[in-house]
Design a protein around this motif. Structure first.
Motif, PDB file in Angstrom:
ATOM      1  N   MET A   1      36.448  47.603  34.896  1.00 49.77           N
ATOM      2  CA  MET A   1      36.485  46.624  33.272  1.00 49.77           C
ATOM      3  C   MET A   1      35.846  47.745  32.154  1.00 49.77           C
ATOM      4  O   MET A   1      34.442  47.759  32.316  1.00 49.77           O
ATOM      5  N   LEU A   2      36.856  47.061  31.224  1.00 51.27           N
ATOM      6  CA  LEU A   2      36.024  47.171  29.896  1.00 51.27           C
ATOM      7  C   LEU A   2      36.010  46.617  28.835  1.00 51.27           C
ATOM      8  O   LEU A   2      36.583  45.769  28.679  1.00 51.27           O
ATOM      9  N   ILE A   3      34.801  46.579  27.518  1.00 46.75           N
ATOM     10  CA  ILE A   3      35.035  45.546  26.458  1.00 46.75           C
ATOM     11  C   ILE A   3      34.519  46.159  25.674  1.00 46.75           C
ATOM     12  O   ILE A   3      34.283  46.493  25.434  1.00 46.75           O
ATOM     13  N   ALA A   4      35.690  45.722  25.052  1.00 42.12           N
ATOM     14  CA  ALA A   4      35.906  45.611  23.159  1.00 42.12           C
ATOM     15  C   ALA A   4      35.169  44.995  22.515  1.00 42.12           C
ATOM     16  O   ALA A   4      34.850  43.891  22.466  1.00 42.12           O
TER      17      ALA A   4
ATOM     18  N   THR B   1      32.084  45.017  41.501  1.00 44.81           N
ATOM     19  CA  THR B   1      31.632  44.981  42.989  1.00 44.81           C
ATOM     20  C   THR B   1      31.914  43.219  43.594  1.00 44.81           C
ATOM     21  O   THR B   1      31.740  42.965  44.886  1.00 44.81           O
ATOM     22  N   HIS B   2      32.413  42.352  42.448  1.00 43.03           N
ATOM     23  CA  HIS B   2      32.329  41.311  43.044  1.00 43.03           C
ATOM     24  C   HIS B   2      33.996  40.943  43.559  1.00 43.03           C
ATOM     25  O   HIS B   2      35.139  41.730  42.412  1.00 43.03           O
ATOM     26  N   GLU B   3      34.415  39.992  43.620  1.00 42.22           N
ATOM     27  CA  GLU B   3      36.265  39.294  44.490  1.00 42.22           C
ATOM     28  C   GLU B   3      36.292  39.793  43.047  1.00 42.22           C
ATOM     29  O   GLU B   3      35.978  38.111  42.214  1.00 42.22           O
ATOM     30  N   THR B   4      37.366  39.507  42.679  1.00 43.31           N
ATOM     31  CA  THR B   4      38.134  39.030  41.733  1.00 43.31           C
ATOM     32  C   THR B   4      39.940  38.656  41.702  1.00 43.31           C
ATOM     33  O   THR B   4      40.061  39.075  42.653  1.00 43.31           O
TER      34      THR B   4
END
Length: 359
Positions: A162-165, A149-152
């Protein structure tokens, strides 16, 4: 206007000499520019000493070989007619998860449509996860997609997922949900690289973009220029006031006698080895005249009265001494080169701290 009136006017206006103002400015500019220079050196060394592979954000990123779409695209005539008013620039056929996709670029924006149904491209969590797996070659399990939801910093056309491994470097995969494009891979080690780049290029503001010539760089450049110009002025000013001289032209030792009296004109001491300033000559061998700044002209504790022929006051004298003191021949002994003269102490504290054995 007499010298006395000038002094009184200067004191009444409470104006610091321009030389001291520039010295203060010079020190602050030196601190700012010097700090950034130190950051440049440290980060530059880090880039040279740290293995580039260690900072790589794409350790586990792989390029997925796009297969032929398993679905046949529908004619695009209706799609082109629908957005013709926006000014069509380009229509291309690509694929997402082996499903044909139309990419329509108009003068207003870029849109993506499933080519088989001509419906706007929309991805669910399972499809986003599948796209991420296609770009990831590591063994870590991928988390569920999280919509940011924040600016990227990414140039995305829609919400970013975003996905985290669960691997040793904490790989993060960013996907543009509007197009199904893998925007970037990042990890904890590439975060260090980003930090080093931020410090090296002073990229502290989020709106700097990728340009090097941004406002902070311009400000530091101006500060460096002012640092150099103020330094040149200070050197010339000190040389003009006799506070600075070339080593090979400097007189090592003055010939004669320096006589020092108490406040009530009683003989206190005589000095025959005159080297450096009056303060340095008096304090040879032991501290007789105490200061807090070590002879930097900042504390004013080394002031002495010239019994006759006082030297012209410099910036430090004008800053630390009153007009009355200047008229009485009082000067800062740390600011004037020693020569055979008669001087007198001016404060009770100077008498109190004078070594007892030399009285």
């Amino acid at each position: 206007m007499s010298f006395s009136n000038k002094l009184n006017t200067s004191t009444a206006d409470s104006r610091r000499p321009i030389g001291l103002i520039l010295q203060t400015l010079h020190k602050w500019l030196g601190l700012i520019v010097g700090l950034q220079l130190l950051i440049w050196i440290v980060t530059g060394l880090a880039f040279n000493l740290i293995d580039e592979q260690f900072l790589d954000a794409n350790q586990y990123r792989t390029t997925h070989q796009t297969a032929s779409p398993t679905t046949a695209p529908a004619p695009a005539a209706n799609l082109l007619q629908q957005y013709q008013a926006e000014g069509i620039i380009e229509l291309t056929l690509t694929s997402v998860l082996e499903r044909a996709v139309y990419t329509l670029i108009t003068a207003q924006q870029t849109r993506w449509f499933w080519a088989d149904s001509l419906q706007p491209l929309s991805l669910n969590d399972a499809e986003i996860l599948a796209i991420a797996k296609q770009s990831y070659s590591g063994s870590g399990e991928l988390s569920a997609p999280q919509i940011l939801t924040h600016e990227t910093p990414f140039d995305a056309s829609g919400p970013v997922a975003m996905l985290i491994a669960a691997d040793e470097v904490g790989t993060r995969i960013y996907i543009d949900t509007a197009s199904g494009t893998v925007l970037a891979h990042q990890n904890s080690q590439s975060d260090l690289k980003d930090l080093l780049f931020m410090l090296h290029f002073m990229d502290y503001a989020p709106d700097n973009g990728i340009g090097f010539n941004h406002l902070l760089v311009q400000l530091v450049s101006i500060a460096a220029l002012l640092l150099g110009l103020s330094g040149i002025y200070i050197l010339g000013h000190k040389f003009h006031q006799g506070q600075l001289s070339l080593p090979f032209l400097r007189r090592k030792t003055a010939i004669g006698k320096l006589v020092l009296f108490t406040q009530d004109a009683q003989l206190l001491a005589e000095f025959t080895e005159l080297s450096g300033t009056y303060l340095e000559s008096i304090n040879q061998g032991r501290e007789r005249l105490r200061t807090q700044c070590g002879g930097g002209g900042r504390c004013g504790l080394c002031k002495l009265r010239f019994v006759e022929q006082p030297p012209a006051p410099n910036d430090y004298d004008l800053d630390k001494l009153t007009a009355t003191e200047l008229e009485q021949g009082i000067r800062l002994s740390c600011q004037h080169e020693a020569s055979p003269r008669k001087l007198a102490l001016v404060t009770k504290a100077q008498h109190r701290y004078w070594p007892q054995l030399e009285r």
